[in-house]
Design an enzyme around this catalytic site. Structure first.
Site, PDB file in Angstrom:
ATOM      1  N   LYS B  98     -47.093  33.526  35.019  1.00 45.58           N
ATOM      2  CA  LYS B  98     -48.143  33.897  35.966  1.00 45.58           C
ATOM      3  C   LYS B  98     -47.679  33.404  37.330  1.00 45.58           C
ATOM      4  O   LYS B  98     -47.612  32.197  37.579  1.00 45.58           O
ATOM      5  CB  LYS B  98     -49.481  33.257  35.595  1.00 45.58           C
ATOM      6  N   GLY B 159     -61.949  29.040  42.005  1.00 46.59           N
ATOM      7  CA  GLY B 159     -62.902  27.954  41.860  1.00 46.59           C
ATOM      8  C   GLY B 159     -64.199  28.147  42.623  1.00 46.59           C
ATOM      9  O   GLY B 159     -65.075  27.294  42.588  1.00 46.59           O
TER      10      GLY B 159
END
Lengths: 373, 262, 71
Positions: B98, B159
């Site tokens: 990733k 987040g």
């Protein structure tokens, strides 16, 4: 990454066709309201049930067309440079063995044709020819393109499929658009109507737009010749092809076309699978809903009244005043050598006037490369 | 009916990818992974603190069950990212990566220029590359062209738990995508995940929304259901909305010209 | 920083090198389970199968890394 050949083979045709023939009213209703549509929604719009909803389909297509393209129709003219051909296509007058008068324009003659078209208003020309490796060689077409590019803002080619390298040479010579119709996406039908020559190679032709895009073409035009095979199947595969091109060659402008068989000298142009006018109108609408940004091209194969009506449904580019034989604009009295008989015989000026009366703006030149070379 | 997610040459049943960061403890993380049904979990490489060794993450992640997806978290440019990916591969973790290049410490927003450069290099080195990107449709196309196995546009900053703030751009990415689209970052609630899946996203990656929930294990289960619901809804083809409060626009018939033609 | 013989740079900090020590031996000394350790020697990744055969040299830059939780 895989090419369209693999995608074509993997299409769930059986399921798509079931929807395209049996979709229930609710399915059609949902397809009409979805955004974006998928291929199954598109299939629903091809169904008999959707045929009963043609006006609703037209309203949606009209709204989308105006939203994406404005009220404009771009006009272009085909410029036939040669009717020499080594292919044997049952439906085409240019087919190798047909005893038509053969002619290949010199660059000077091609420029003379282009000047006549320019005087009529055209700024966008589509160079068309038969497929002949010697008379219509890549070098010949490169010369033609260079000769025309000097005074024509926008050039496309609809000629024998070539390699990426040759497309790169042609784009350097001034070509911006590549048009290649698969004719039919049904392999059996394809084999039945293409009896000899390089054109027999279905997959080579299928991958032509990929090579064109790799060679720098900015516009990719595809289409199927309707009448050869079941229209729903053709439309589904053509739609899948267009969607593939839009996704893969996102820098390019993609157009589709739905030419129907027209009478042509010495050719077998009996439509075994006829596409009715209302179904042609439906195709224009269904493609607009599936692919809102794809151009829809309509030629003079279609009659005037139908063409005028289709402008409001989603057609974005039209030819007008077309001659389908080499040198036809300079010498209109020549009786033979045409690829097919045009249906809309109005002059370009008359077509433009009618487009204006419909509330649309006929556009002779919509853009030009900001920089060249 | 089987509805498998296919990324590169592998197939997965679950369409929920999980990050392993910020869980209250490794056992809780393990239970949350289990409850989520995920098959792909992301991990990060960090220098070992030689003064105070910590418990080993990998003892809590069953590698027969989960595909480990090392990320390049901490990379500030393409060189960092390539270096981290090579390390992960040499360590036998995976040749999937990733790709994250986030020079911005405040929002951890990905650097598109460095990400594209790193993706190109990593694909050439044989990695299966899953790049984390801003929801930029052109960048998504460029990354597909260089051979990335997915694109992973963010819904909102990492987040932030704010949901699909980039909805319109993600819709364009989905319309144009030739590889699976993973909506990554910013999804704060199962309804956000469902919304992404209803739009046609192929899968979503969630971390903070689960790991920081009061009960991470229960939230992992909730996300699993949200993803499944959204996917099923997308496959089912949702019913159209009807506009409220807008008068129907009267328009003249458009198909009258067909009367009298063939 | 001046390079001193008999020292390596381990995770950015100097460490006295036992002459002829392999990476595998160093890991034993550090009480690190080699199954979880990712090593980079002088900027190049080092596969686990080479831990036993690589002998550390003075001046080597060794990074010992491991997978940790992350999103």
């Amino acid at each position: 990454m895989t090419g369209f050949g693999e995608e074509l083979a993997a299409l769930p045709m059986e399921e798509l066709l079931r929807v395209a023939t049996e979709a229930a009213p609710d399915t059609v209703e949902r397809a009409l309201a979805r955004e974006p549509l998928d291929l199954f929604d598109f299939a629903a719009l091809l169904s008999p049930e959707a045929g009963r909803r043609l006006e609703d389909l037209a309203q949606r297509a009209h709204a989308l067309t105006v939203q994406r393209f404005g009220k404009t129709v771009q006009l272009y003219a085909p410029l036939y440079v040669s009717n020499e051909c080594v292919e044997t296509c049952t439906y085409c007058a240019f087919s190798r063995t047909n005893p038509i008068a053969r002619k290949t324009l010199t660059p000077e003659q091609a420029v003379a044709e282009a000047r006549l078209l320019r005087a009529r208003g055209f700024r966008h020309l589509l160079i068309v020819s038969g497929e002949h490796p010697r008379h219509v060689s890549p070098e010949y077409l490169g010369t033609i393109l260079r000769a025309l590019a000097a005074e024509t803002p926008s050039l496309s080619v609809e000629v024998q499929p070539q390699t990426e390298e040759i497309y790169r040479e042609w784009t350097a010579a001034g070509a911006e658009g590549l048009v290649v119709y698969q004719e039919t996406y049904d392999r059996d039908t394809y084999a039945r109507v293409h009896l000899a020559g390089k054109k027999k190679d279905f997959d080579w032709r299928l991958a032509t737009p990929d090579r064109g895009a790799a060679g720098g073409m900015k516009r990719l035009g595809i289409g199927a010749l309707f009448g050869l095979s079941d229209w729903r199947q053709e439309a589904l595969r053509l739609a899948a092809h267009a969607r593939y091109l839009v996704r893969r060659y996102w820098r390019c402008f993609v157009t589709v076309s739905f030419p129907r068989l027209r009478p042509a000298e010495y050719a077998d142009t009996l439509a075994r699978h006829p596409l009715a006018d209302a179904d042609l109108a439906r195709l224009v609408c269904a493609f607009r809903l599936l692919l809102p940004d794809v151009g829809v091209v309509l030629s003079t194969r279609e009659p005037a009244q139908l063409r005028d009506g289709l402008v409001r449904l989603g057609v974005t580019q039209m030819s007008a005043g077309s001659r389908t034989e080499p040198g036809g604009y300079s010498a209109p009295e020549v009786p033979t050598g045409r690829q097919f008989e045009v249906s809309d015989e109005r002059t370009a000026g008359e077509v433009a006037r009618t487009i204006r009366e419909l509330g649309f703006d006929p556009v002779w030149k919509d853009w030009e490369a900001a920089l060249r070379g | 009916m089987t509805d498998l997610l296919r990324i590169a040459d592998r197939e997965f049943r679950s369409r929920l990818l999980l990050g392993t960061g910020k869980f209250p403890s490794l056992p809780v993380m393990r239970d949350a992974l289990d409850a989520s049904g995920t098959e792909i979990v992301t991990v990060t490489l960090r220098r070992i603190d030689l003064d105070s060794p910590e418990p080993n993450l990998l003892e809590f992640v069953d590698r027969d069950r989960y595909l480990l997806l090392p990320n390049t978290s901490g990379a500030e440019d393409a060189d960092d990212a390539v270096r981290l990916a090579r390390l992960a591969r040499a360590a036998g973790l995976s040749d999937w990566v990733k790709l994250e290049v986030t020079p911005d410490p405040r929002w951890l927003l990905p650097d598109p220029v460095e990400t594209l450069a790193a993706a190109e290099r990593l694909v050439k080195e044989g990695f299966t590359v899953l790049p984390y990107i801003g929801a930029d449709p052109v960048l998504a196309k460029r990354l597909q062209e260089v051979g990335c196995a997915t694109v992973m546009p963010l819904g909102a900053p990492i987040g932030s738990n704010r949901g699909l703030k980039t909805r319109d751009s993600i819709a364009i990415i989905l319309e144009q995508a030739e590889v699976p689209v993973v909506v990554d970052a910013g999804l704060g609630a199962p309804s956000h995940a469902a919304e992404a899946m209803e739009m046609g996203a192929d899968c979503v990656l969630v971390n903070t929304a689960i790991s920081v929930a009061r009960d991470p294990v229960e939230m992992a289960r909730a996300f699993r259901l949200g993803v499944e619901a959204g996917r099923a809804a997308w496959r089912a083809g949702r019913a159209p909305e009807r506009a409220v409060g807008e008068g129907a626009e009267a328009s003249s018939p458009l198909t009258g010209f067909l009367r009298g033609t063939a | 920083m001046a390079e001193r013989s008999g020292e390596i740079l381990l995770n950015g900090r100097p460490r006295i090198l036992t002459p002829g020590q392999s990476l595998a031996q160093l890991l034993v000394e550090l009480e690190l389970d080699p199954r979880w350790v990712v090593a980079e020697l002088n900027g190049e990744p080092l596969g686990r199968d080479r831990f036993g055969s690589v002998t550390l040299q003075p001046g080597d830059r060794l990074e010992l890394v491991r997978p940790v939780a992350g999103g």
